[in-house]
Design an enzyme around this catalytic site. Structure first.
Site, mmCIF file in Angstrom:
data_model
loop_
_atom_site.group_PDB
_atom_site.id
_atom_site.type_symbol
_atom_site.label_atom_id
_atom_site.label_comp_id
_atom_site.label_asym_id
_atom_site.label_seq_id
_atom_site.Cartn_x
_atom_site.Cartn_y
_atom_site.Cartn_z
ATOM 1 C CD GLU A 49 -2.545 1.245 2.697
ATOM 2 O OE1 GLU A 49 -3.576 1.936 2.769
ATOM 3 O OE2 GLU A 49 -2.092 0.592 3.664
ATOM 4 C CE LYS A 122 -7.459 1.627 3.966
ATOM 5 N NZ LYS A 122 -6.113 1.975 4.474
ATOM 6 C CB CYS A 159 -4.411 -1.226 4.570
ATOM 7 S SG CYS A 159 -3.410 -1.337 6.084
#
Length: 287
Positions: A49, A122, A159
């Site tokens: 990431e 995200k 993540c």
């Protein structure tokens, strides 16, 4: 006799490294490692990431917004699109994205011919000591996405997304054959005794088991401003067994082979998707 189809065997790799301070140098490191992984046979190669430099979300600093670019013209997307085309590899590229006045933590999926297939933003944005992402990123508005690449259907979470079973299941319901998670995670500044490496891994191994799908996680390493990123990148098979892994401070790549058709057969046999009861899951959609 029915015609026998060739096995859809694919090779995946997860990169692990400490990014350099500059984007150019970090992209150069990633590119060199992608070449190494491709030379070892990898067809889908996952960098960590926000690998284009330091993990700037450790603090709140308005100057860091200058790192962001539109995804179509982001320097990492441009550079790795050319590399993907040269090597014939699929590369999910994690970037700090600017879209007008809005900013996102995003992944651009680059297919093996170098074509960017689109962007995932995200969905789950953490906020806490050392991980102050809400200062920088809006929650994603793309929904969970699955891309039909040359080497299979790939779902990608970023993540903090990896801790949520709903995200993994949503991607599986869209036909994902692999789940990929680029990551930046390490020590907790507020508690030096808290080591989340084992539970971080266990959370994703659960996704592998309950969805009968390989899971690939790529984390960074190194110390940044006193925060230590703990690596331990890994690839798990559809049974949640570790197929390949890296240590806490190791620079390199984890690599593994999978037969996607065999895994699809296993998934059907286990019956998790046959026995789902969506009518009972309405509480999951409540705020």
């Amino acid at each position: 006799m029915p015609e026998t189809k060739p096995a859809r065997t694919i090779c995946v790799a997860a990169l692990q490294f400490a990014p350099a301070p500059s984007a150019d140098d970090s992209i150069a490191i990633a590119s060199a490692m992608i070449r190494e992984a491709a030379a070892a046979g990898a067809q889908i190669i996952l960098p960590p990431e926000l690998f284009c430099g330091a993990y700037f979300c450790r603090h709140q600093d308005e100057a860091e917004f200058a790192r962001a670019s539109e995804w179509q013209t982001h320097q990492a997307v441009t550079a790795l699109s050319a590399l993907a085309a040269e090597l014939g590899t699929v590369i999910p590229v994690s970037i700090f994205e600017k879209d007008g006045p809005e900013y996102y933590n995003s992944v651009v999926m680059i297919d093996a011919d170098g074509t960017p297939l689109g962007v995932y933003r995200k969905s789950h944005i953490p906020d806490g000591p050392g991980y102050q992402e809400k200062f920088y990123f809006r929650p994603g508005n793309t929904g969970f996405k699955v891309w039909d690449t040359r080497f299979g259907k790939i779902g990608v979470g970023i993540c903090w997304d990896q801790w949520f079973p709903e995200a993994a299941r949503a991607m599986m319901l869209q036909g994902a054959e692999l789940l990929l998670y680029p990551t930046a995670i390490g020590s907790e500044p507020q508690d030096a005794t808290l080591d989340t490496a084992a539970r971080w891994r266990r959370a994703m191994l659960g996704h592998a088991v309950s969805n009968t799908v390989p899971v690939i996680a790529a984390n960074r390493i190194g110390e940044e401003g006193g925060q230590i990123f703990y690596g331990t990148s890994f690839i798990a098979d559809e049974a949640g067994e570790i197929a390949s892994e890296l240590a806490r401070t190791e620079t390199g790549f984890a690599i593994a082979h999978f037969d996607l058709d065999h895994i699809a057969q296993e998934r059907a046999a286990w019956g998790f998707f046959r026995d789902r009861r969506p009518v009972l899951y309405k509480p999951l959609a409540k705020d």
